[in-house]
Each structure stands twice: as C-alpha cells, then as structure tokens.
Motif scaffolding. Structure first.
Motif: not given
Length: 328
Positions: A92-112
C-alpha cells in the motif's frame, strides 16, 4: 447519483466506530471479512472513498515513494521499476516516478515531488546531484543506488559492483585467444558507463592488454548497429564490450548481417544490464547482469527499515554476475 458521505456518516450507517472504517480500507488491518465486506458495500452504495490526504495529515505518513530514474524507456530500468512498483503496491505504498532524461532542471523536478511529503525516495539516476537529492528529500532518508563510491552522504547506499564478473569474462576471453578489445560507450556524462568501462580496463590490464578502439553510441539498438559497422571495418577487433545490452544486440546484428562475421568465432560481443530480451534464444547474449529480484528485495528492505525511528544509513554491496550466452 448518490451524495458522497463522510467517514463519520459511514460509520453511523454501518454501526461501527470511525477507527473501524479506517481499518476496513487498510488491507493489513485486523478486521473480520464479514465486517469489512459490509462496510465496503455500504461505502460503494453511497460513493464513499477515503481521503488519503486527510489520513496522511493524521498519521504523518503519505504512503508515497519517489523513484528518481533516468528514463522509463530504458529496458533494464523499466524491468526493475515494474517489479519494484508491484512490490510497493502490495505494501500500500504508491510510487511517484521522476524521469530525469530530457528534463533540464532536475533539482526542480525533485522539489516538485518533495512537496507531496513523500515518505521514501530511491535515486536510481546518475543524472542528478546526490547532494541535491539528499538535501531536497532530507525528511525521507534517501536510498542511493549507484556504482559510484559515496562517502560522507547521510543516506543509505546500494553499491553495484561488477568487477569480479567482468574479470571472469575477460579471463575467459583471453583464455580463448582474444587479444583485440573495443568498448562501445553510451552517454558520455554517465558515471555508470565510466565505471563499467573502468572495470573492463582494469581486468584487461591484469593480462597486459588495453582497449584498442572505442566508439560512442547512445544506448539504442540503432547506435550499436551503426557504430559496429564502422568499428569492425576499420580495426581488427575480436571482442566488443558494450555499455548496455541493447547496443550489444545491435553490434551482433551488424557483425553477422552486414559484415558477414561469425559471432563469437570472428568477434565476441558482451553486453551489460541483463535485460530479459538478451536471454531470448534468438539473441542468447553474454551479459553482465544484476539479480533483479535480489536487488529489489534490498530496496524494499531499506524502505521498510527506514520506517523505524532514526535508522543509521546503511551501505549494501551487490555483486553483478555473468549470464553466459552464445556471443562470447
């Protein structure tokens, strides 16, 4: 259309406490099947669904797990994610998948993702700054998966070591009389690819050998095929080590279909990753593989361990193995 009701109203209709309502919607809670089924039936009748956000505020746990990956198009990552997602969902754990390829600001992606108050984060990607990941997800105790040696990081670390498996491959290749080795790289900025190449370079050095040629692909079948045609035409290479299995399959096809070479008699091909496709009878690729089930078991174990209070960061070393095929 029925009007939605609150959990308190549902409890009143079912003649149970609010706590029992919560247990009915949790698969691992102790509650009789009869009571659970009756509550779920009434809930369905009145279009009731528990509010996960409200529950997370009360429990201080969101049940969310951030998975930071390079790309879900990459076969080994896709296969690992499929298994990991299944394991998480059974808990009962739900994943949030963050794909870094093609995303310039990876820190912003993780902050979201961190804004959703994730309980856990597993960083598979070598495209992100580990320091950034640890800082951004500091309340989630990150688990870093890497071939890179990490020191002084306040995070659990699963270290992937392929040096012994690589030595086994090179020892056999040299024993078979092979002397002319080439390496086909993937993304130039990849720490993982650099580490993999270094494992092979070290093993060759033990036999007084070194890579005589190098080509640069992009982890795709097409790049493996194209680079192999050029590489094998201009050099006397008898063994091609590839940065991943997909490129290795391209190399194999180029050697046999375009250049008329026999694999492995004229040229041996070695891949890395151990994807399931490489084990197909029509491909039968020799590859350096990770025990996927054992790997995910360790990831899940660390996630469950991190649910305890203030666990110390842990370092786990997983050795890669040779999966022998007909290409070497």
């Amino acid at each position: 259309m029925n009007k939605r009701i609150t959990s308190k109203e549902l409890a009143k209709l079912a003649g149970v406490s609010s706590a029992t309502i919560s247990r009915a919607f949790s698969s691992d809670s102790r509650i009789s099947a009869e009571t659970r089924n009756r509550i779920l039936s009434i809930a369905q009748e009145h279009d009731y669904q528990p509010n996960a956000l409200a529950r997370s505020l009360n429990s201080q746990r969101s049940g969310l797990v951030a998975l930071v990956v390079n790309s879900i198009q990459n076969p080994p990552e896709a296969e690992q994610l499929q298994y990991l997602v299944q394991r998480l969902q059974t808990r009962e754990l739900l994943p949030i998948i963050l794909c870094c390829s093609g995303y310039d600001d990876k820190a912003h992606l993780m902050r979201m993702a961190s804004a959703y108050q994730v309980d856990h984060v597993v960083v598979f990607s070598d495209m992100v700054s580990y320091d950034d990941a640890i800082q951004i997800f500091r309340s989630a105790r990150p688990i870093i998966v890497s071939s890179e040696p990490l020191t002084g990081k306040h995070a659990s670390h699963i270290n992937i070591d392929g040096s012994n498996a690589v030595r086994e491959v090179i020892d056999k290749a040299v024993a078979d009389g092979r002397k002319h080795f080439a390496y086909l790289t993937g993304r130039k900025s990849s720490w993982i690819d650099k580490q993999r190449k270094q494992w092979f370079a070290d093993a060759l050095r033990e036999h007084g050998l070194a890579f005589e040629a190098e080509a640069h692909g992009d982890y795709s079948y097409d790049s493996g095929f194209k680079e192999a045609v050029v590489l094998l035409r201009r050099s006397k290479v008898d063994t091609v080590i590839c940065g991943n299995d997909v490129m290795a399959i391209g190399v194999r096809d180029a050697a046999t279909r375009v250049l008329g070479k026999r694999v492995p008699e004229d040229v041996a091909v070695v891949g890395q990753d151990g994807i399931s496709m490489a084990d197909w009878e029509c491909l039968d690729l020799t590859t350096i593989a990770l025990d996927a089930a054992g790997f995910i078991d360790e990831v899940v174990r660390l996630i469950e361990r991190d649910q305890s209070q203030d666990p110390e960061p842990e370092r786990v070393v997983l050795d890669l193995k040779v999966r022998w095929g007909s290409t070497c």
